[in-house]
Write a protein that holds these residues in place. Sequence first.
Motif, PDB file in Angstrom:
ATOM      1  N   ARG A   1      40.169  -7.818  19.989  1.00 19.74           N
ATOM      2  CA  ARG A   1      40.143  -7.664  21.534  1.00 19.74           C
ATOM      3  C   ARG A   1      38.487  -7.509  21.735  1.00 19.74           C
ATOM      4  O   ARG A   1      37.869  -6.579  21.045  1.00 19.74           O
TER       5      ARG A   1
ATOM      6  N   THR B   1      36.845  -7.036  28.158  1.00 25.90           N
ATOM      7  CA  THR B   1      37.862  -8.014  29.238  1.00 25.90           C
ATOM      8  C   THR B   1      36.801  -8.767  30.499  1.00 25.90           C
ATOM      9  O   THR B   1      37.301  -9.370  31.080  1.00 25.90           O
TER      10      THR B   1
ATOM     11  N   THR C   1      38.439 -19.482  19.674  1.00 28.90           N
ATOM     12  CA  THR C   1      39.171 -18.467  19.183  1.00 28.90           C
ATOM     13  C   THR C   1      40.447 -19.426  18.374  1.00 28.90           C
ATOM     14  O   THR C   1      40.994 -20.028  18.841  1.00 28.90           O
TER      15      THR C   1
ATOM     16  N   LEU D   1      40.093 -11.477  27.388  1.00 27.67           N
ATOM     17  CA  LEU D   1      40.836 -11.110  26.365  1.00 27.67           C
ATOM     18  C   LEU D   1      41.221  -9.631  26.885  1.00 27.67           C
ATOM     19  O   LEU D   1      41.256  -8.825  26.079  1.00 27.67           O
TER      20      LEU D   1
ATOM     21  N   ASP E   1      43.799  -6.349  26.827  1.00 22.08           N
ATOM     22  CA  ASP E   1      44.945  -5.987  26.039  1.00 22.08           C
ATOM     23  C   ASP E   1      45.239  -4.497  26.456  1.00 22.08           C
ATOM     24  O   ASP E   1      44.320  -3.609  26.027  1.00 22.08           O
TER      25      ASP E   1
ATOM     26  N   LEU F   1      47.919  -8.579  23.475  1.00 24.72           N
ATOM     27  CA  LEU F   1      46.809  -9.571  24.123  1.00 24.72           C
ATOM     28  C   LEU F   1      47.246 -10.758  24.573  1.00 24.72           C
ATOM     29  O   LEU F   1      48.305 -11.412  24.111  1.00 24.72           O
TER      30      LEU F   1
ATOM     31  N   VAL G   1      44.981 -14.117  25.773  1.00 19.19           N
ATOM     32  CA  VAL G   1      43.815 -14.960  26.008  1.00 19.19           C
ATOM     33  C   VAL G   1      43.786 -15.755  27.285  1.00 19.19           C
ATOM     34  O   VAL G   1      44.745 -16.664  27.288  1.00 19.19           O
TER      35      VAL G   1
END
Length: 445
Positions: A3, A6, A248, A310, A312, A436, A438
């Motif tokens: 992670r 964000t 990713t 991303l 979480d 998480l 994405v």
Amino acid sequence: MMRMRTSLRLPIASLLAVGSIACGGGGGGGPPPIGDVAFWQDVAPIYNDKCVRCHQQGGIAPFRLDTYADAQANAALEKQRTAEGTMPPYFMVHDGSCQSFVDDSTLTDRQKAIIAAWVDQGTPEGTPVALTLPPQPALPGAVDVTTPLFAPVAQGGTLAEHDEYRCFALDPPVTADSFLTGYAVTPGDASIVHHVLAFVIDPQAPGHDGRTNGAIMQALDDDSPDRLGWPCFGGAGDNLDESGLPVTWAPGQGIVEYPAGMGAPIKPTDKLVIQIHYNLADPASDGKTDSTTVHLRFAHTVSRQIVFALPDGLLDTLANPTPDTLAPGQADVSYTWTRGGRDLGIPGGMTLDLVGVMPHMHGRGIRQQMRIGSPGSLACASHRENWGFHWQEFYFYETPVKVSASSQVQVTCEYDTRADTEPVQPGWGTRNEMCLTVLMLALPP
């Protein structure tokens, strides 16, 4: 999967979109009765349309489905997997209850019934016919970057007891300002590669501690002179300021192609920092080495730039004096978190298009659902069922979901903790858990 922060660094774009290989799911209602069937006349056309791009000579699947002999040898497994909806492997709910997605290669109820009837009737061959095989997935024009041969060692601790996160700085394979529009990843040793990320770093830009990114990377590398690269929990490395995350990868992904006309910028003066999470929980991984290749496709121009978020909420609680945990010994433990658009870095007055989503959990996951909308009026944005760590991919919306600073994003993850006797800790390690999602978002044109 790691992670990272964000927040979106607007208007700098980064990131990715993924076209995925897929084969599983189903429609509604019972299929009509099936009469006599034969492989070449009834089953082979289904396989050729839905599965043979993977299940052919040289394909990524473990056996072929373009020949009668191979299909017959695996007939019982084909019936089981297609009936339960795990093959073809498409696990986003797509029955109209929660958005519509592209690249849906699932089988209809009638197609499943035909396969089952063929097996039940003794797998008759029928009259052989010539079929034009679909091409195997490819990324034409891609150029490669490869990480050095490396022997990972578990770092220990409660957050990564059996894992190592290692970053390697590579030069991007471009000679002019470009946009990444697709990629694929070939792990050197798939048994230990848990995920691969590629960060874009401007060496001349300031980092988070007053030094330049270049000076920080050099210091990180110098801290472990006897080993290649540097440790990198939390992103590309402590205090580095990442300008993009265009790659990713996790097990199950095939070739990733961004939506048409979209891309992530990269300059020849940038560095690509490749982060690899090595999963070393299996004692057999001791002493293994890896050199992973990332295949990259570029364009000179695009019509829209893309960014990643991303978030979480479970992993975020590691910053609390007492992090949240998952109760042990339960068949279904639910965890929900909510973030606002501003928490993701979306500025006021700007609306972005959510064009793709990639759910991520670790080994205990069951399902993940995401809802997006205004406070008090959230609508289903994604619903991933039948979670399997080795079948991860991006799912792309037929119609993008609008996300603004005033939007709320709510994610619920469900886990099976029956094998655990102690509370399950959030963390980066394979034996920890994450919740998480994405998010791949397109900036305004």
